[in-house]
Each structure stands twice: as C-alpha cells, then as structure tokens.
Design a protein around this motif. Structure first.
Motif, PDB file in Angstrom:
ATOM      1  N   TRP A  18       0.861  -1.208   0.000  1.00 13.77           N
ATOM      2  CA  TRP A  18       0.000   0.000   0.000  1.00 13.77           C
ATOM      3  C   TRP A  18       0.888   1.245   0.000  1.00 13.77           C
ATOM      4  CZ3 TRP A  18      -4.945   1.852  -0.285  1.00 13.77           C
ATOM      5  CH2 TRP A  18      -5.157   3.149   0.187  1.00 13.77           C
ATOM      6  N   ARG A  29       5.837  11.689  -0.011  1.00 15.00           N
ATOM      7  CA  ARG A  29       4.902  11.282   1.050  1.00 15.00           C
ATOM      8  C   ARG A  29       5.539  11.268   2.435  1.00 15.00           C
ATOM      9  NH1 ARG A  29       2.779   5.741   2.315  1.00 15.00           N
ATOM     10  NH2 ARG A  29       0.587   5.920   2.937  1.00 15.00           N
ATOM     11  N   GLY A  54      -9.804   9.353   7.545  1.00 17.20           N
ATOM     12  CA  GLY A  54      -9.523   8.678   6.266  1.00 17.20           C
ATOM     13  C   GLY A  54      -8.172   7.992   6.389  1.00 17.20           C
ATOM     14  N   CYS A  55      -8.042   7.221   7.468  1.00 16.53           N
ATOM     15  CA  CYS A  55      -6.730   6.669   7.890  1.00 16.53           C
ATOM     16  C   CYS A  55      -6.181   5.614   6.942  1.00 16.53           C
ATOM     17  CB  CYS A  55      -6.858   6.064   9.286  1.00 16.53           C
ATOM     18  SG  CYS A  55      -8.058   4.695   9.356  1.00 16.53           S
ATOM     19  N   GLY A  56      -7.056   5.026   6.073  1.00 18.82           N
ATOM     20  CA  GLY A  56      -6.574   3.912   5.246  1.00 18.82           C
ATOM     21  C   GLY A  56      -6.079   2.799   6.158  1.00 18.82           C
ATOM     22  N   ASP A  77     -12.063   5.349   9.176  1.00 17.53           N
ATOM     23  CA  ASP A  77     -12.207   5.175   7.726  1.00 17.53           C
ATOM     24  C   ASP A  77     -13.560   4.526   7.468  1.00 17.53           C
ATOM     25  OD1 ASP A  77      -9.800   5.273   5.363  1.00 17.53           O
ATOM     26  OD2 ASP A  77     -11.644   4.210   4.832  1.00 17.53           O
ATOM     27  N   PHE A  78     -14.032   4.658   6.240  1.00 13.35           N
ATOM     28  CA  PHE A  78     -15.349   4.134   5.871  1.00 13.35           C
ATOM     29  C   PHE A  78     -15.219   2.798   5.141  1.00 13.35           C
ATOM     30  CE2 PHE A  78     -19.390   4.995   3.247  1.00 13.35           C
ATOM     31  CZ  PHE A  78     -20.205   4.574   4.283  1.00 13.35           C
ATOM     32  N   ASP A  79     -13.983   2.437   4.837  1.00 23.22           N
ATOM     33  CA  ASP A  79     -13.745   1.250   4.018  1.00 23.22           C
ATOM     34  C   ASP A  79     -13.412   0.055   4.926  1.00 23.22           C
ATOM     35  OD1 ASP A  79     -12.592  -0.734   2.466  1.00 23.22           O
ATOM     36  OD2 ASP A  79     -11.625   0.679   1.102  1.00 23.22           O
ATOM     37  N   ALA A 102     -16.498   4.772  10.040  1.00 28.60           N
ATOM     38  CA  ALA A 102     -17.480   5.861   9.940  1.00 28.60           C
ATOM     39  C   ALA A 102     -17.283   6.617   8.641  1.00 28.60           C
ATOM     40  CB  ALA A 102     -17.323   6.821  11.120  1.00 28.60           C
ATOM     41  N   ASP A 103     -18.383   7.174   8.148  1.00 25.92           N
ATOM     42  CA  ASP A 103     -18.349   8.012   6.945  1.00 25.92           C
ATOM     43  C   ASP A 103     -18.177   9.466   7.388  1.00 25.92           C
ATOM     44  OD1 ASP A 103     -18.801   9.484   4.685  1.00 25.92           O
ATOM     45  OD2 ASP A 103     -20.789   8.648   4.265  1.00 25.92           O
ATOM     46  N   ILE A 104     -16.974   9.994   7.240  1.00 24.57           N
ATOM     47  CA  ILE A 104     -16.708  11.350   7.719  1.00 24.57           C
ATOM     48  C   ILE A 104     -17.360  12.411   6.826  1.00 24.57           C
ATOM     49  CG2 ILE A 104     -14.569  10.774   8.944  1.00 24.57           C
ATOM     50  CD1 ILE A 104     -13.022  11.904   6.518  1.00 24.57           C
ATOM     51  N   THR A 124      -4.353  12.478   5.666  1.00 28.79           N
ATOM     52  CA  THR A 124      -3.521  12.582   4.459  1.00 28.79           C
ATOM     53  C   THR A 124      -4.192  11.899   3.279  1.00 28.79           C
ATOM     54  OG1 THR A 124      -2.277  10.581   5.036  1.00 28.79           O
ATOM     55  CG2 THR A 124      -1.217  12.690   5.499  1.00 28.79           C
ATOM     56  N   THR A 125      -4.140  12.596   2.154  1.00 29.20           N
ATOM     57  CA  THR A 125      -4.619  12.081   0.864  1.00 29.20           C
ATOM     58  C   THR A 125      -6.019  11.477   0.983  1.00 29.20           C
ATOM     59  OG1 THR A 125      -2.297  11.399   0.631  1.00 29.20           O
ATOM     60  CG2 THR A 125      -3.718  10.920  -1.205  1.00 29.20           C
ATOM     61  N   TRP A 129     -11.780  13.324  -1.256  1.00 28.07           N
ATOM     62  CA  TRP A 129     -12.922  12.483  -1.604  1.00 28.07           C
ATOM     63  C   TRP A 129     -14.244  13.173  -1.239  1.00 28.07           C
ATOM     64  CZ3 TRP A 129     -12.693   6.522  -1.783  1.00 28.07           C
ATOM     65  CH2 TRP A 129     -11.422   6.099  -2.191  1.00 28.07           C
ATOM     66  N   PHE A 213     -19.245   2.269  -1.192  1.00 25.39           N
ATOM     67  CA  PHE A 213     -18.672   3.361  -1.980  1.00 25.39           C
ATOM     68  C   PHE A 213     -19.472   3.651  -3.247  1.00 25.39           C
ATOM     69  CE2 PHE A 213     -15.205   2.908   0.986  1.00 25.39           C
ATOM     70  CZ  PHE A 213     -14.833   4.223   1.177  1.00 25.39           C
TER      71      PHE A 213
HETATM   72  C1  LIG Z   1      -5.906   7.405  -0.714  1.00 28.92           C
HETATM   73  S1  LIG Z   1      -6.465   6.761   0.791  1.00 28.92           S
HETATM   74  C2  LIG Z   1      -5.316   7.470   1.977  1.00 28.92           C
HETATM   75  C3  LIG Z   1      -5.230   6.658   3.236  1.00 28.92           C
HETATM   76  C4  LIG Z   1      -4.183   7.114   4.253  1.00 28.92           C
HETATM   77  N1  LIG Z   1      -4.548   8.364   4.858  1.00 28.92           N
HETATM   78  C5  LIG Z   1      -2.816   7.205   3.611  1.00 28.92           C
HETATM   79  O1  LIG Z   1      -2.279   8.329   3.476  1.00 28.92           O
HETATM   80  O2  LIG Z   1      -2.252   6.160   3.272  1.00 28.92           O
HETATM   81  C6  LIG Z   1      -7.983   7.655   1.125  1.00 28.92           C
HETATM   82  C7  LIG Z   1      -8.776   7.047   2.272  1.00 28.92           C
HETATM   83  O3  LIG Z   1      -9.883   7.880   2.582  1.00 28.92           O
HETATM   84  C8  LIG Z   1     -10.973   7.027   2.921  1.00 28.92           C
HETATM   85  N2  LIG Z   1     -12.239   7.746   2.759  1.00 28.92           N
HETATM   86  C9  LIG Z   1     -12.734   8.273   1.617  1.00 28.92           C
HETATM   87  N3  LIG Z   1     -13.946   8.816   1.848  1.00 28.92           N
HETATM   88  C10 LIG Z   1     -14.210   8.609   3.156  1.00 28.92           C
HETATM   89  C11 LIG Z   1     -15.311   8.938   3.978  1.00 28.92           C
HETATM   90  N4  LIG Z   1     -16.363   9.570   3.490  1.00 28.92           N
HETATM   91  N5  LIG Z   1     -15.265   8.563   5.286  1.00 28.92           N
HETATM   92  C12 LIG Z   1     -14.169   7.923   5.787  1.00 28.92           C
HETATM   93  N6  LIG Z   1     -13.109   7.596   5.041  1.00 28.92           N
HETATM   94  C13 LIG Z   1     -13.117   7.928   3.749  1.00 28.92           C
HETATM   95  C14 LIG Z   1     -10.831   5.883   1.942  1.00 28.92           C
HETATM   96  O4  LIG Z   1     -11.562   4.758   2.348  1.00 28.92           O
HETATM   97  C15 LIG Z   1      -9.331   5.665   1.934  1.00 28.92           C
HETATM   98  O5  LIG Z   1      -8.931   4.743   2.902  1.00 28.92           O
END
Ligand SMILES: C[S@@+](CC[C@H](N)C(=O)[O-])C[C@H]1O[C@@H](n2cnc3c(N)ncnc32)[C@H](O)[C@@H]1O
Length: 261
Positions: A18, A29, A54-56, A77-79, A102-104, A124-125, A129, A213
């Motif tokens: 990842w 990064r 959005g911790c991934g 994170d929502f995923d 959770a869906d932020i 981050t990153t 979205w 999603f």
């Molecule tokens: C590109 S990844 C970055 C993850 C991590 N922050 C990193 O830098 O490696 C974007 C993340 O944002 C999360 N995300 C997107 N929309 C979201 C939402 N509405 N609620 C929570 N998480 C969300 C995605 O599921 C994904 O894990």
C-alpha cells in the motif's frame, strides 16, 4: 468432511505494498508525514490523543505512534477492507489504536463517541474524496472535537484556485519533469486492489466495500487550497495556513480555540 481453512493474509506485506503504491502518487509522502509530525512535536504533549481521518490501513497512525510512544490514535475510515488490513498489519500497536468505521462525509458522525477531546486531527490524501458541503461540515465537526489549542493538519494535493491556473500549469510541468508523467500510479492502485480481491477471507468485506462506496462520490476536481483555508476560518479555526508544500502538494494547519502559543 472438513473444509480447508483460509490462510491468514500477510497483512504486513499488504501494508508495505500500500505504502509503495501511495508513494507512486506522492514521492514526497514521507517528507509530508514528517512535516505533519514535526508540528505535533512542537505544539502538543507527547501523550497526545490524535484523530486520523480517512486513515486507510494506518500508514500515518503508525508513524505517529512510533515517533511518540505515549500517543494514542483513533483511526477512522469508511472502508471495511482497508480497516481490516490496518488492524492486521498494526497488531503491535493495537493497544494504542482505536479503529472506527465511519463516513466522515456524512452528517452526525461521530455519534456517541468520543468521550474526550483530541489534541490533534490529522489526515492525508483523503479529504479530496469529499464534496464542498461535506468538507465545510467536516471542518465544523473537527473544530468541536479538538481541545483548545489543538491542531488540525491536512496533507493532500491542494491545487491553486482556477484564477491561478498559470501556477497550476507550472506545478504540473515541474511534477512531470521531476517524477515523470501521470498515469502509472493509477495502474499501481488498481493492481493493488485487484490483487487484494484474491484474498479469500476478504470476500465479504470487499462486497460490503463496493456497496458502501457506490453511494459516495470521488470529487472529480480537488477543491482549491483557498477553499480549504476559507472554510477552516469560517469553522472557527485560527492560525490557518499552509505550513509545508511542494508545488500543489501541501499541508494545511489550523488551530482550534485558545491555547498555548
Ligand atoms: C488514498 S487513501 C489514503 C489513506 C491514508 N490516509 C494514507 O495516506 O495512506 C484515502 C482514504 O480515505 C478514505 N475515505 C474516503 N472517503 C471517506 C469517507 N467519506 N469517510 C471515511 N473515510 C473515507 C478511503 O476509504 C481511503 O482509505
């Protein structure tokens, strides 16, 4: 007849790959992570409680907890798939991470938690979205979740506004000449997800991910840095500004309420 037991994925290796594919989007990064953690080191106690939005799979949370051994992270994170990867890969830090699904971008999160305020919210990153209304709402929510003097740090690709298209073009040209043309990073992203989909134990979560999603939209154009700064000020933050940048790759800082200088 007993069924064969599905093998446990090699979570550590999934997190490493990842990081590799994320780095292909953003070769700076690690420097961006470091800049964010430097701000935390200078402004917050070492036992800080941090919210990672959005911790991934927890890349930034891991770096935070390694650098500050008394810190704790609430990683949101929502995923469900990416959270599973993080939980598996970061078991060594399990007592210091609370994973939250959770869906932020939605209204009314966080519901019922937390019972305390955070020293910092970091991301981050991820926030690109969200659409404009979702981002404004998120900024207001985060302002309410931070202690006075707490900081919000968002590292992302934050372009100049449309009227500064010339600057955007220069930034793009610099990026191309330094790191090559865009495109291959999406191959890396797609390949990563395709390979992960072959993990039999993740099948139900992958289906859940798809359903989830389907209703959230990736915004086509990133909101400008000016939009972010304005929205943060309107949400009540002070000391709002860009504290690190490489062309349009930036870290925005905003401080909540009154606190230590
Ligand atoms: C590109 S990844 C970055 C993850 C991590 N922050 C990193 O830098 O490696 C974007 C993340 O944002 C999360 N995300 C997107 N929309 C979201 C939402 N509405 N609620 C929570 N998480 C969300 C995605 O599921 C994904 O894990």
């Amino acid at each position: 007849m007993s069924r064969p037991v599905a093998r446990e994925p090699d979570w550590g290796s999934w997190l490493r790959s990842w990081d590799e594919q994320q780095e292909s989007f953003n070769p700076s990064r690690e420097r961006r992570f470091e800049a964010m953690l430097d701000v935390l080191a200078a402004t917050q106690p070492s036992s800080m409680r941090v919210l990672d939005l959005g911790c991934g799979p927890g890349s930034l949370t891991a770096r935070l907890l390694d650098r500050f051994p008394k810190a704790r992270s609430t990683a949101v994170d929502f995923d469900p798939v990416i959270l599973r990867v993080g939980q598996g890969a970061l078991r060594r830090l399990a007592t210091r991470i609370t994973w939250v699904e959770a869906d932020i971008g939605s209204e009314g999160w966080p519901r019922g938690w937390p019972t305390h305020r955070f020293h910092a919210a970091i991301s981050t990153t991820a926030l690109h979205w969200l659409g404009p209304d979702q981002l404004r709402r998120l900024h207001r929510t985060v302002a309410g979740l931070l202690r006075p003097g707490g900081v919000f740090l968002n590292g992302d690709y934050l372009p100049w506004a449309r009227r500064d298209a010339g600057l955007g073009k220069i930034a793009e040209a610099v990026r191309k000449s330094k790191y090559g043309s865009l495109g291959s990073e999406w191959t890396g992203w797609n390949r990563w997800w395709k390979r992960l989909a072959r993990e039999p134990t993740l099948r139900p979560l992958l289906q859940e991910r798809e359903a989830r999603f389907a209703h959230t939209r990736k915004s086509s154009r990133h909101l400008s840095v000016e939009f972010h700064l304005r929205s943060l000020r309107r949400a009540g933050f002070r000391d709002v500004g860009v504290v690190w940048q490489e062309m349009e790759n930036r870290v925005v800082l905003a401080r909540a309420g009154s606190g230590r200088p």
